[in-house]
Design a protein around this motif. Structure first.
Motif, PDB file in Angstrom:
ATOM      1  N   ILE A  50      49.206  39.106  31.847  1.00  0.00           N
ATOM      2  CA  ILE A  50      47.884  39.412  31.318  1.00  0.00           C
ATOM      3  C   ILE A  50      47.536  40.806  31.817  1.00  0.00           C
ATOM      4  O   ILE A  50      47.397  41.029  33.019  1.00  0.00           O
ATOM      5  N   VAL A  51      47.431  41.767  30.898  1.00  0.00           N
ATOM      6  CA  VAL A  51      47.348  43.182  31.268  1.00  0.00           C
ATOM      7  C   VAL A  51      45.899  43.661  31.245  1.00  0.00           C
ATOM      8  O   VAL A  51      45.191  43.509  30.248  1.00  0.00           O
ATOM      9  N   THR A  52      45.491  44.268  32.351  1.00  0.00           N
ATOM     10  CA  THR A  52      44.171  44.897  32.469  1.00  0.00           C
ATOM     11  C   THR A  52      44.328  46.409  32.329  1.00  0.00           C
ATOM     12  O   THR A  52      45.135  47.023  33.021  1.00  0.00           O
ATOM     13  N   MET A  53      43.554  46.999  31.425  1.00  0.00           N
ATOM     14  CA  MET A  53      43.537  48.459  31.279  1.00  0.00           C
ATOM     15  C   MET A  53      42.398  49.026  32.122  1.00  0.00           C
ATOM     16  O   MET A  53      41.242  48.605  31.967  1.00  0.00           O
ATOM     17  N   THR A  54      42.714  49.979  33.009  1.00  0.00           N
ATOM     18  CA  THR A  54      41.664  50.544  33.859  1.00  0.00           C
ATOM     19  C   THR A  54      40.805  51.561  33.110  1.00  0.00           C
ATOM     20  O   THR A  54      39.652  51.786  33.486  1.00  0.00           O
ATOM     21  N   TYR A  74      54.448  41.399  23.449  1.00  0.00           N
ATOM     22  CA  TYR A  74      54.937  40.330  24.319  1.00  0.00           C
ATOM     23  C   TYR A  74      53.948  39.959  25.418  1.00  0.00           C
ATOM     24  O   TYR A  74      54.197  39.016  26.175  1.00  0.00           O
ATOM     25  N   ILE A  75      52.843  40.690  25.546  1.00  0.00           N
ATOM     26  CA  ILE A  75      51.879  40.355  26.590  1.00  0.00           C
ATOM     27  C   ILE A  75      51.250  38.989  26.299  1.00  0.00           C
ATOM     28  O   ILE A  75      51.226  38.527  25.159  1.00  0.00           O
ATOM     29  N   HIS A  76      50.706  38.367  27.349  1.00  0.00           N
ATOM     30  CA  HIS A  76      50.080  37.056  27.186  1.00  0.00           C
ATOM     31  C   HIS A  76      48.568  37.134  27.080  1.00  0.00           C
ATOM     32  O   HIS A  76      47.927  36.159  26.672  1.00  0.00           O
ATOM     33  N   GLY A  77      47.996  38.264  27.461  1.00  0.00           N
ATOM     34  CA  GLY A  77      46.548  38.431  27.369  1.00  0.00           C
ATOM     35  C   GLY A  77      46.184  39.881  27.621  1.00  0.00           C
ATOM     36  O   GLY A  77      46.955  40.632  28.238  1.00  0.00           O
ATOM     37  N   PHE A  78      44.991  40.290  27.154  1.00  0.00           N
ATOM     38  CA  PHE A  78      44.579  41.689  27.248  1.00  0.00           C
ATOM     39  C   PHE A  78      43.162  41.748  27.780  1.00  0.00           C
ATOM     40  O   PHE A  78      42.251  41.065  27.265  1.00  0.00           O
TER      41      PHE A  78
END
Length: 381
Positions: A50-54, A74-78
């Protein structure tokens, strides 16, 4: 619609949903890139995360198929601070919301991503659940406690079939551990005859392709979850020139006898400073990894450190002292990020040419004749 992000330590973030509805689970990480969210979404190295964008504004230039680094995200969450639903870019084909819905990936916006990033930096990456459902926090924590993180990301992201990108130059076998399109793009624009093979291709199958060199791709997860790949590389080191990138760098190190370990929160972004030890020059690099090669494990492996990270002094580059093989932890193909390190592909090709000059091969007809003679003698016996 409301969405919630719950970390394994019980920290709860409540925000607004975008993308798909539902629930997703994964390792919560952060990326410090200012641009390049589309390449982040489509990078196979983020599989299971689950990727967090700063950067606070995401979605403002939309989505363009030409910029994908894989055939699908392919990420599982944004996770973002602010999601822009209406892109302003003449190249945009649709919005980030459309993309996430197409591939059933939940997103959450309007949360304090600075607080989340500081928590991950202080405590390390954590398991998390992103949901639009109505489950209680206690239910979600109980579910998360029984659910392990993925260990088969390479198998999920690698190509299942061999395919080629023909060229008139050196033949490169690109072993796909979850490769970004940028690696293939850099090789083909240099005229290479590239054959892409699955992660579990054996050393003998690679030999039959008659390569001039072997490119080890990036990929997701723990390198120790791919022991068969390490065994294959152990056979090939010294036989062909080898260039490893990211996960390929870690697998190369393991094959030589070094060791790897997990970083506290990893390196993810397009602004990481790397020092080349031979020249003292600093390169700004694109990175995406959660593991590193242990410096103390290098001794006695035949490897030398060529690059280090200027932030935490971790190993960013290796070369073999006697064989034509080297690797880097960062992404010289960028996408996203600076193209400062693209010269490494040129160095790889020069290494191949030097190896061919010092180790000339027999003509294919001569090799075939010797093989047929051997088979004939065996049949007579």
């Amino acid at each position: 619609m409301q969405a919630r992000l719950l970390l394994e330590d019980g920290t709860l973030f409540t925000g607004r949903s975008f993308g798909a509805e539902g629930q997703t689970f994964g390792e919560v990480v952060f990326n410090t890139g200012i641009t390049g969210y589309q390449e982040v979404l489509s990078d196979p190295s983020y599989c299971g995360q689950i990727v967090t964008m700063t950067y606070p504004l995401i979605g403002n230039y939309g989505i363009t198929r030409d910029d994908f680094e894989a055939v699908r995200p392919y990420i599982h969450g944004f996770v973002v601070r602010r999601h822009e639903p209406v892109p302003s870019n003449w190249r945009a084909e649709y919005s980030i919301d459309n993309l996430l819905k197409e591939y059933e990936i939940p997103g959450i916006s309007d949360i304090d991503t600075r607080m989340l990033t500081r928590k991950l930096r202080h405590h390390g990456t954590m398991k998390g659940i992103l949901t639009t459902g109505g489950e209680s926090t206690e239910e979600l924590l109980a579910h998360m406690g029984t659910k392990p993180l993925m260990r088969d990301q390479v198998q999920r992201t690698s190509t299942p079939h061999v395919f080629s990108s023909p060229g008139e130059g050196e033949r490169i076998v690109l072993i796909d551990y979850g490769a970004k399109s940028g690696i293939l793009r850099e090789l083909t624009k240099r005229g290479c005859d590239v054959v892409v093979v699955p992660h579990d291709t054996t050393a003998e199958q690679i030999r039959r392709l008659n390569p001039d060199g072997i490119q080890l791709s990036n990929g997701p997860g723990d390198p120790k979850d791919a022991p068969e790949s390490v065994a294959t590389l152990r056979e090939l080191i010294g036989e062909y020139p080898i260039f490893g990138i990211c996960l390929g760098h870690q697998l190369f190190a393991l094959a030589c006898g070094a060791d790897t370990t997990k970083l506290k929160f990893g390196h993810r972004g397009g602004n990481h400073p790397v020092k080349e030890l031979a020249s003292g020059r600093c390169y700004i690099t694109s990175q995406n990894h959660g593991y590193t090669v242990l410096k103390d494990s290098i001794e006695g492996t035949g490897l030398s450190v060529t690059h280090i990270n200027n932030n935490d002094r971790t190993i960013e580059g290796l070369k073999h002292d006697t064989h034509p093989a080297f690797s880097v932890q960062y992404h010289p193909e960028a996408a996203p990020g600076p193209f400062d390190s693209g010269y490494l592909f040129d160095e790889f090709l020069e290494m191949i040419r030097e190896h061919k000059r010092s180790h000339p091969r027999k003509a294919r007809q001569a090799e075939l004749s010797e093989t047929l003679k051997g088979e004939l003698l065996y049949a007579q016996k």
